[in-house]
Motif scaffolding. Structure first.
Motif, PDB file in Angstrom:
ATOM      1  N   VAL A   1      11.192  -1.052  -4.172  1.00 11.52           N
ATOM      2  CA  VAL A   1      11.305  -2.198  -3.259  1.00 11.52           C
ATOM      3  C   VAL A   1      11.664  -1.705  -1.862  1.00 11.52           C
ATOM      4  N   ARG A   2      12.609  -0.773  -1.771  1.00 12.81           N
ATOM      5  CA  ARG A   2      13.002  -0.222  -0.465  1.00 12.81           C
ATOM      6  C   ARG A   2      11.821   0.454   0.230  1.00 12.81           C
ATOM      7  N   ARG A   3      11.044   1.230  -0.532  1.00 11.90           N
ATOM      8  CA  ARG A   3       9.888   1.921   0.058  1.00 11.90           C
ATOM      9  C   ARG A   3       8.880   0.923   0.621  1.00 11.90           C
ATOM     10  N   VAL A   4       8.621  -0.140  -0.129  1.00 11.84           N
ATOM     11  CA  VAL A   4       7.659  -1.144   0.332  1.00 11.84           C
ATOM     12  C   VAL A   4       8.187  -1.845   1.586  1.00 11.84           C
ATOM     13  N   ILE A   5       9.463  -2.197   1.585  1.00  9.14           N
ATOM     14  CA  ILE A   5      10.053  -2.863   2.757  1.00  9.14           C
ATOM     15  C   ILE A   5       9.962  -1.950   3.976  1.00  9.14           C
TER      16      ILE A   5
END
Length: 123
Positions: free
Chosen positions: A32-36
């Protein structure tokens, strides 16, 4: 990304849990962090700013304008003081917010504060 735009203080863990419940698939908070981050957002500590409503804003502005015309003799009689706050009952904590560069003063990325929100001593 709409959820991050609407609530930039939403943590990656909570978002991963929400997505897992909605789509019934396991998603890592790091994914999720990578996508954000791929959308240009960075995780930063949310700035704190005094809660100021419209009435208080007007009162503060009127006060500031009234001080503009004071002469030097007035300001020579003013005492300026530095204060430091020491917490008695733990820390104030840090709240993160996902934001893009140059959006630190966007109200969504700020934490409103009020006076006397916790145990502390001013010296």
């Amino acid at each position: 990304m709409n959820k991050i735009r609407k609530n930039p203080r939403l943590s990656a863990e909570k978002l991963a849990t929400e997505l897992e419940k909605r789509f019934a698939i396991k998603i890592s908070p790091e994914t999720v962090r990578r996508v954000i981050r791929s959308y240009g957002y960075n995780s930063r500590v949310a700035g704190r700013k005094c809660f100021v409503n419209k009435r208080t804003r007007k009162v503060r502005l009127d006060f500031a304008k009234s001080m503009l015309d004071k002469d030097i003799s007035f300001w020579e009689s003013v005492i300026f003081v530095d204060e430091s706050k020491f917490n008695i009952f733990g820390s104030d904590g840090r709240i993160g917010a996902w934001r893009k560069p140059n959006e630190e003063l966007n109200p969504k990325n700020l934490l409103p504060t009020v006076k006397h929100e916790g145990g502390g001593i001013m010296v």
